[in-house]
Design a protein around this motif. Structure first.
Motif, short mmCIF file in Angstrom:
data_model
loop_
_atom_site.label_atom_id
_atom_site.label_comp_id
_atom_site.label_asym_id
_atom_site.label_seq_id
_atom_site.Cartn_x
_atom_site.Cartn_y
_atom_site.Cartn_z
N LYS A 76 24.59 75.53 -3.59
CA LYS A 76 24.72 75.85 -5.01
C LYS A 76 23.43 75.56 -5.76
N SER A 77 22.77 74.45 -5.43
CA SER A 77 21.52 74.10 -6.12
C SER A 77 20.39 75.08 -5.81
N CYS A 78 20.51 75.83 -4.72
CA CYS A 78 19.49 76.81 -4.33
C CYS A 78 19.92 78.25 -4.63
N GLN A 79 20.88 78.42 -5.55
CA GLN A 79 21.33 79.72 -6.02
C GLN A 79 22.00 80.56 -4.94
N HIS B 104 16.88 69.85 10.94
CA HIS B 104 15.65 69.31 11.52
C HIS B 104 14.45 69.36 10.57
N CYS B 105 14.49 70.19 9.54
CA CYS B 105 13.33 70.35 8.67
C CYS B 105 13.16 69.13 7.77
N SER B 106 11.98 69.00 7.17
CA SER B 106 11.70 67.86 6.30
C SER B 106 12.19 68.09 4.88
N ASP B 107 12.33 69.35 4.45
CA ASP B 107 12.75 69.66 3.09
C ASP B 107 13.75 70.81 3.12
N PRO B 108 15.04 70.52 3.26
CA PRO B 108 16.04 71.60 3.34
C PRO B 108 16.06 72.50 2.12
N ALA B 109 15.88 71.94 0.92
CA ALA B 109 15.91 72.77 -0.29
C ALA B 109 14.77 73.77 -0.29
N ALA B 110 13.58 73.37 0.16
CA ALA B 110 12.44 74.29 0.20
C ALA B 110 12.69 75.41 1.19
N VAL B 111 13.32 75.11 2.32
CA VAL B 111 13.63 76.14 3.31
C VAL B 111 14.64 77.14 2.73
N LEU B 112 15.66 76.65 2.04
CA LEU B 112 16.65 77.54 1.45
C LEU B 112 16.07 78.39 0.33
N LYS B 113 15.20 77.82 -0.47
CA LYS B 113 14.58 78.59 -1.55
C LYS B 113 13.68 79.69 -0.99
N GLU B 114 13.03 79.42 0.11
CA GLU B 114 12.21 80.46 0.74
C GLU B 114 13.09 81.53 1.37
N GLY C 185 22.15 90.13 -3.31
CA GLY C 185 23.46 90.30 -2.69
C GLY C 185 23.46 90.08 -1.19
N GLY C 186 22.29 89.76 -0.62
CA GLY C 186 22.21 89.50 0.81
C GLY C 186 22.94 88.21 1.18
N ARG C 187 23.23 88.06 2.46
CA ARG C 187 24.01 86.93 2.91
C ARG C 187 23.28 86.15 4.00
N LEU C 188 23.63 84.88 4.09
CA LEU C 188 23.09 84.05 5.17
C LEU C 188 24.20 83.22 5.78
N ILE C 189 23.99 82.82 7.02
CA ILE C 189 24.89 81.91 7.74
C ILE C 189 24.10 80.71 8.18
N ILE C 190 24.67 79.54 7.96
CA ILE C 190 24.04 78.28 8.33
C ILE C 190 24.92 77.55 9.34
N VAL C 191 24.31 77.04 10.39
CA VAL C 191 25.01 76.22 11.39
C VAL C 191 24.34 74.85 11.41
#
Length: 260
Positions: A163-166, A107-117, A125-131
Protein backbone atom coordinates in the motif's frame (compact mmCIF):
# COMPACT_ATOMS: atom_id res chain seq x y z
CA UNK A 1 21.61 -10.19 1.64
CA UNK A 2 21.14 -12.12 -1.59
CA UNK A 3 22.07 -15.77 -1.88
CA UNK A 4 24.50 -16.79 -4.59
CA UNK A 5 22.73 -17.62 -7.84
CA UNK A 6 24.72 -20.86 -8.16
CA UNK A 7 23.19 -22.13 -4.93
CA UNK A 8 19.69 -21.09 -6.03
CA UNK A 9 20.00 -22.89 -9.34
CA UNK A 10 21.40 -25.99 -7.64
CA UNK A 11 18.51 -26.05 -5.16
CA UNK A 12 15.80 -25.90 -7.84
CA UNK A 13 17.52 -28.72 -9.72
CA UNK A 14 17.17 -31.00 -6.68
CA UNK A 15 14.05 -33.14 -6.13
CA UNK A 16 13.04 -30.93 -3.19
CA UNK A 17 13.50 -27.80 -5.28
CA UNK A 18 11.40 -29.20 -8.14
CA UNK A 19 8.68 -30.11 -5.64
CA UNK A 20 8.66 -26.61 -4.14
CA UNK A 21 8.55 -25.13 -7.63
CA UNK A 22 5.39 -27.14 -8.30
CA UNK A 23 3.69 -26.42 -4.96
CA UNK A 24 4.39 -22.67 -5.06
CA UNK A 25 3.72 -22.44 -8.78
CA UNK A 26 0.18 -23.81 -8.37
CA UNK A 27 -1.31 -20.64 -6.78
CA UNK A 28 0.72 -18.48 -9.17
CA UNK A 29 -0.81 -20.21 -12.18
CA UNK A 30 -4.24 -19.89 -10.56
CA UNK A 31 -3.78 -16.12 -10.29
CA UNK A 32 -2.29 -15.85 -13.78
CA UNK A 33 -3.73 -18.70 -15.87
CA UNK A 34 -2.68 -17.14 -19.19
CA UNK A 35 -0.29 -14.37 -20.17
CA UNK A 36 -0.82 -14.43 -23.93
CA UNK A 37 0.47 -11.23 -25.48
CA UNK A 38 1.72 -9.93 -22.12
CA UNK A 39 5.25 -8.82 -21.30
CA UNK A 40 6.68 -10.43 -18.16
CA UNK A 41 9.61 -9.39 -15.95
CA UNK A 42 11.05 -11.52 -13.16
CA UNK A 43 13.09 -9.84 -10.41
CA UNK A 44 15.31 -11.88 -8.08
CA UNK A 45 15.41 -15.55 -8.99
CA UNK A 46 11.99 -15.98 -10.60
CA UNK A 47 13.03 -18.12 -13.57
CA UNK A 48 11.65 -21.44 -12.24
CA UNK A 49 8.21 -19.85 -11.81
CA UNK A 50 8.26 -17.94 -15.11
CA UNK A 51 8.87 -21.07 -17.16
CA UNK A 52 5.15 -21.96 -17.68
CA UNK A 53 4.69 -18.62 -19.48
CA UNK A 54 7.60 -18.86 -21.89
CA UNK A 55 5.46 -20.00 -24.80
CA UNK A 56 2.51 -17.66 -24.27
CA UNK A 57 4.06 -14.40 -23.08
CA UNK A 58 5.06 -11.83 -25.67
CA UNK A 59 8.44 -11.54 -23.94
CA UNK A 60 9.84 -12.76 -20.65
CA UNK A 61 12.98 -11.31 -19.07
CA UNK A 62 14.69 -12.49 -15.88
CA UNK A 63 16.36 -9.59 -14.07
CA UNK A 64 18.88 -10.99 -11.59
CA UNK A 65 20.36 -8.57 -9.00
CA UNK A 66 24.10 -7.95 -9.10
CA UNK A 67 24.76 -9.08 -5.47
CA UNK A 68 23.12 -12.42 -6.35
CA UNK A 69 24.75 -12.93 -9.73
CA UNK A 70 23.25 -14.23 -12.95
CA UNK A 71 23.15 -17.51 -14.85
CA UNK A 72 21.86 -18.15 -18.38
CA UNK A 73 18.08 -18.40 -18.51
CA UNK A 74 16.24 -20.19 -19.97
CA UNK A 75 18.57 -23.08 -20.73
CA UNK A 76 16.76 -24.41 -23.79
CA UNK A 77 16.64 -21.21 -25.87
CA UNK A 78 18.29 -17.87 -26.46
CA UNK A 79 19.09 -16.10 -23.21
CA UNK A 80 16.55 -13.67 -21.73
CA UNK A 81 18.49 -12.83 -18.59
CA UNK A 82 20.13 -9.58 -17.51
CA UNK A 83 22.22 -8.49 -14.52
CA UNK A 84 20.68 -5.45 -12.79
CA UNK A 85 20.73 -3.24 -9.74
CA UNK A 86 17.45 -4.10 -8.06
CA UNK A 87 16.59 -0.46 -7.27
CA UNK A 88 17.73 0.93 -10.67
CA UNK A 89 16.28 -1.27 -13.39
CA UNK A 90 17.63 -0.67 -16.93
CA UNK A 91 14.17 -0.45 -18.51
CA UNK A 92 12.06 2.52 -19.64
CA UNK A 93 8.93 3.53 -17.78
CA UNK A 94 5.79 1.43 -18.38
CA UNK A 95 7.76 -1.40 -20.04
CA UNK A 96 6.00 -4.50 -18.65
CA UNK A 97 2.47 -5.77 -18.11
CA UNK A 98 3.36 -8.26 -15.37
CA UNK A 99 6.19 -8.53 -12.83
CA UNK A 100 7.12 -11.48 -10.63
CA UNK A 101 9.34 -11.04 -7.55
CA UNK A 102 10.78 -14.24 -6.05
CA UNK A 103 13.78 -14.30 -3.68
CA UNK A 104 13.82 -10.52 -4.03
CA UNK A 105 12.00 -8.63 -1.25
CA UNK A 106 13.22 -11.11 1.35
CA UNK A 107 16.89 -10.64 0.39
CA UNK A 108 17.24 -7.02 -0.79
CA UNK A 109 18.48 -4.20 1.45
CA UNK A 110 15.61 -1.80 0.66
CA UNK A 111 12.29 -3.50 -0.19
CA UNK A 112 10.44 -0.21 -0.68
CA UNK A 113 13.00 0.97 -3.25
CA UNK A 114 12.66 -2.30 -5.17
CA UNK A 115 8.86 -2.02 -5.21
CA UNK A 116 8.95 1.62 -6.31
CA UNK A 117 11.23 0.70 -9.19
CA UNK A 118 8.91 -2.15 -10.11
CA UNK A 119 6.03 0.36 -10.03
CA UNK A 120 7.93 2.60 -12.44
CA UNK A 121 8.48 -0.03 -15.12
CA UNK A 122 5.00 -1.53 -14.74
CA UNK A 123 2.29 -0.34 -17.12
CA UNK A 124 -0.79 1.42 -15.66
CA UNK A 125 -3.09 -1.26 -14.31
CA UNK A 126 -0.29 -3.81 -14.56
CA UNK A 127 0.02 -6.54 -11.97
CA UNK A 128 2.77 -8.17 -9.97
CA UNK A 129 3.11 -11.31 -7.86
CA UNK A 130 5.36 -11.50 -4.84
CA UNK A 131 6.58 -14.69 -3.15
CA UNK A 132 8.15 -14.30 0.31
CA UNK A 133 8.66 -16.56 3.33
CA UNK A 134 5.82 -16.49 5.83
CA UNK A 135 6.85 -15.34 9.31
CA UNK A 136 4.44 -17.84 10.87
CA UNK A 137 5.52 -20.79 8.74
CA UNK A 138 8.09 -23.47 9.47
CA UNK A 139 10.08 -22.91 6.29
CA UNK A 140 11.22 -19.46 7.47
CA UNK A 141 12.86 -21.23 10.46
CA UNK A 142 14.62 -23.91 8.39
CA UNK A 143 17.79 -23.64 6.29
CA UNK A 144 16.64 -26.47 4.06
CA UNK A 145 15.55 -24.03 1.33
CA UNK A 146 16.36 -20.45 0.25
CA UNK A 147 13.21 -19.31 2.06
CA UNK A 148 14.99 -19.86 5.38
CA UNK A 149 17.74 -17.30 4.68
CA UNK A 150 15.81 -14.15 3.84
CA UNK A 151 13.58 -11.69 5.68
CA UNK A 152 10.20 -13.27 6.49
CA UNK A 153 6.97 -11.27 6.36
CA UNK A 154 3.56 -11.49 7.92
CA UNK A 155 0.54 -10.95 5.70
CA UNK A 156 -0.17 -7.56 7.30
CA UNK A 157 3.43 -6.39 6.92
CA UNK A 158 3.45 -7.25 3.23
CA UNK A 159 0.08 -5.59 2.58
CA UNK A 160 1.17 -2.40 4.35
CA UNK A 161 4.38 -2.34 2.31
CA UNK A 162 2.43 -2.77 -0.93
CA UNK A 163 0.00 0.00 0.00
CA UNK A 164 2.82 2.43 0.84
CA UNK A 165 4.31 1.81 -2.64
CA UNK A 166 1.02 2.52 -4.50
CA UNK A 167 -0.11 -1.05 -5.08
CA UNK A 168 -3.59 -2.40 -4.46
CA UNK A 169 -3.63 -6.00 -3.20
CA UNK A 170 -5.98 -8.13 -5.29
CA UNK A 171 -5.37 -11.60 -3.92
CA UNK A 172 -3.19 -13.33 -1.36
CA UNK A 173 -2.75 -16.93 -0.32
CA UNK A 174 -0.30 -19.29 1.37
CA UNK A 175 1.55 -22.28 0.01
CA UNK A 176 4.04 -24.91 1.18
CA UNK A 177 2.25 -26.51 4.13
CA UNK A 178 4.41 -29.64 4.24
CA UNK A 179 7.07 -29.72 7.00
CA UNK A 180 10.60 -28.76 5.88
CA UNK A 181 12.08 -32.21 5.41
CA UNK A 182 13.85 -34.38 2.84
CA UNK A 183 12.26 -37.55 4.14
CA UNK A 184 10.75 -39.55 1.30
CA UNK A 185 7.52 -40.18 3.21
CA UNK A 186 7.03 -36.41 3.65
CA UNK A 187 7.87 -35.67 0.02
CA UNK A 188 5.48 -38.33 -1.27
CA UNK A 189 2.66 -36.91 0.85
CA UNK A 190 3.41 -33.28 -0.03
CA UNK A 191 0.18 -32.66 -1.91
CA UNK A 192 -1.81 -34.23 0.91
CA UNK A 193 -0.10 -31.84 3.32
CA UNK A 194 -1.07 -28.96 1.03
CA UNK A 195 -4.73 -29.91 1.03
CA UNK A 196 -4.92 -30.49 4.79
CA UNK A 197 -2.93 -27.39 5.70
CA UNK A 198 -4.97 -25.14 3.44
CA UNK A 199 -8.19 -26.28 5.11
CA UNK A 200 -7.05 -26.50 8.74
CA UNK A 201 -4.15 -24.03 9.19
CA UNK A 202 -4.31 -21.63 6.23
CA UNK A 203 -2.26 -18.94 8.00
CA UNK A 204 0.76 -21.18 8.61
CA UNK A 205 1.92 -21.91 5.08
CA UNK A 206 5.62 -21.71 4.39
CA UNK A 207 5.38 -18.85 1.88
CA UNK A 208 3.05 -15.96 1.11
CA UNK A 209 1.93 -15.45 -2.49
CA UNK A 210 0.40 -12.03 -3.11
CA UNK A 211 -0.96 -10.41 -6.26
CA UNK A 212 -1.26 -6.62 -6.52
CA UNK A 213 -2.18 -4.02 -9.11
CA UNK A 214 -0.38 -0.78 -9.89
CA UNK A 215 -2.35 2.30 -8.86
CA UNK A 216 -2.02 5.63 -10.64
CA UNK A 217 -3.41 8.54 -8.62
CA UNK A 218 -4.56 11.90 -9.98
CA UNK A 219 -2.74 14.79 -8.38
CA UNK A 220 -4.78 16.67 -5.74
CA UNK A 221 -4.21 19.79 -3.64
CA UNK A 222 -2.32 19.22 -0.40
CA UNK A 223 -5.41 19.92 1.72
CA UNK A 224 -7.56 17.59 -0.36
CA UNK A 225 -9.89 20.43 -1.42
CA UNK A 226 -10.66 21.90 -4.77
CA UNK A 227 -8.80 25.02 -5.72
CA UNK A 228 -10.79 28.25 -5.50
CA UNK A 229 -9.11 29.60 -8.59
CA UNK A 230 -11.64 29.75 -11.40
CA UNK A 231 -10.52 29.22 -14.95
CA UNK A 232 -12.48 31.20 -17.55
CA UNK A 233 -13.09 29.62 -20.90
CA UNK A 234 -13.09 31.78 -24.03
CA UNK A 235 -16.47 31.94 -25.78
CA UNK A 236 -16.59 32.05 -29.56
CA UNK A 237 -19.03 34.66 -30.89
CA UNK A 238 -19.70 34.47 -34.64
CA UNK A 239 -19.21 37.67 -36.57
CA UNK A 240 -22.39 39.72 -36.89
CA UNK A 241 -24.12 38.26 -33.83
CA UNK A 242 -25.30 40.85 -31.34
CA UNK A 243 -23.85 40.46 -27.88
CA UNK A 244 -26.46 42.57 -26.09
CA UNK A 245 -23.82 45.04 -24.90
CA UNK A 246 -23.99 48.76 -25.76
CA UNK A 247 -20.85 50.35 -27.21
CA UNK A 248 -19.16 52.88 -24.94
CA UNK A 249 -17.88 56.08 -26.51
CA UNK A 250 -14.42 56.99 -25.44
CA UNK A 251 -14.11 60.35 -23.74
CA UNK A 252 -11.30 62.78 -24.29
CA UNK A 253 -9.73 61.87 -20.98
CA UNK A 254 -9.76 58.17 -21.77
CA UNK A 255 -8.19 58.47 -25.19
CA UNK A 256 -4.65 57.28 -25.44
CA UNK A 257 -2.21 59.86 -26.77
CA UNK A 258 1.22 59.18 -28.12
CA UNK A 259 4.03 61.23 -26.62
CA UNK A 260 5.40 63.96 -28.79
Amino acid sequence: MYLDVVHLRAFYDLPLGRLLRSLIGAPIRKMWPDLSGQSLLGIGYAGPFMRPYLESAERAIAAMPAPQGAVPWPRERAGSCTLVEDAILPFPDLSFDRIMLVHALDHCSDPAAVLKEAWRVLAPGGRLIIVVPNRRGLWAQSELSPFGYGRPYSGRQLKDLMKSCQFNVLDDTEALFMPPSKARAILRAARTWEGIGRRILPAFGGVLVMEAEKLVFQSLPADGKRSRLRVFRPVFIPEGVATGLKPVRATRSSQFRLPR
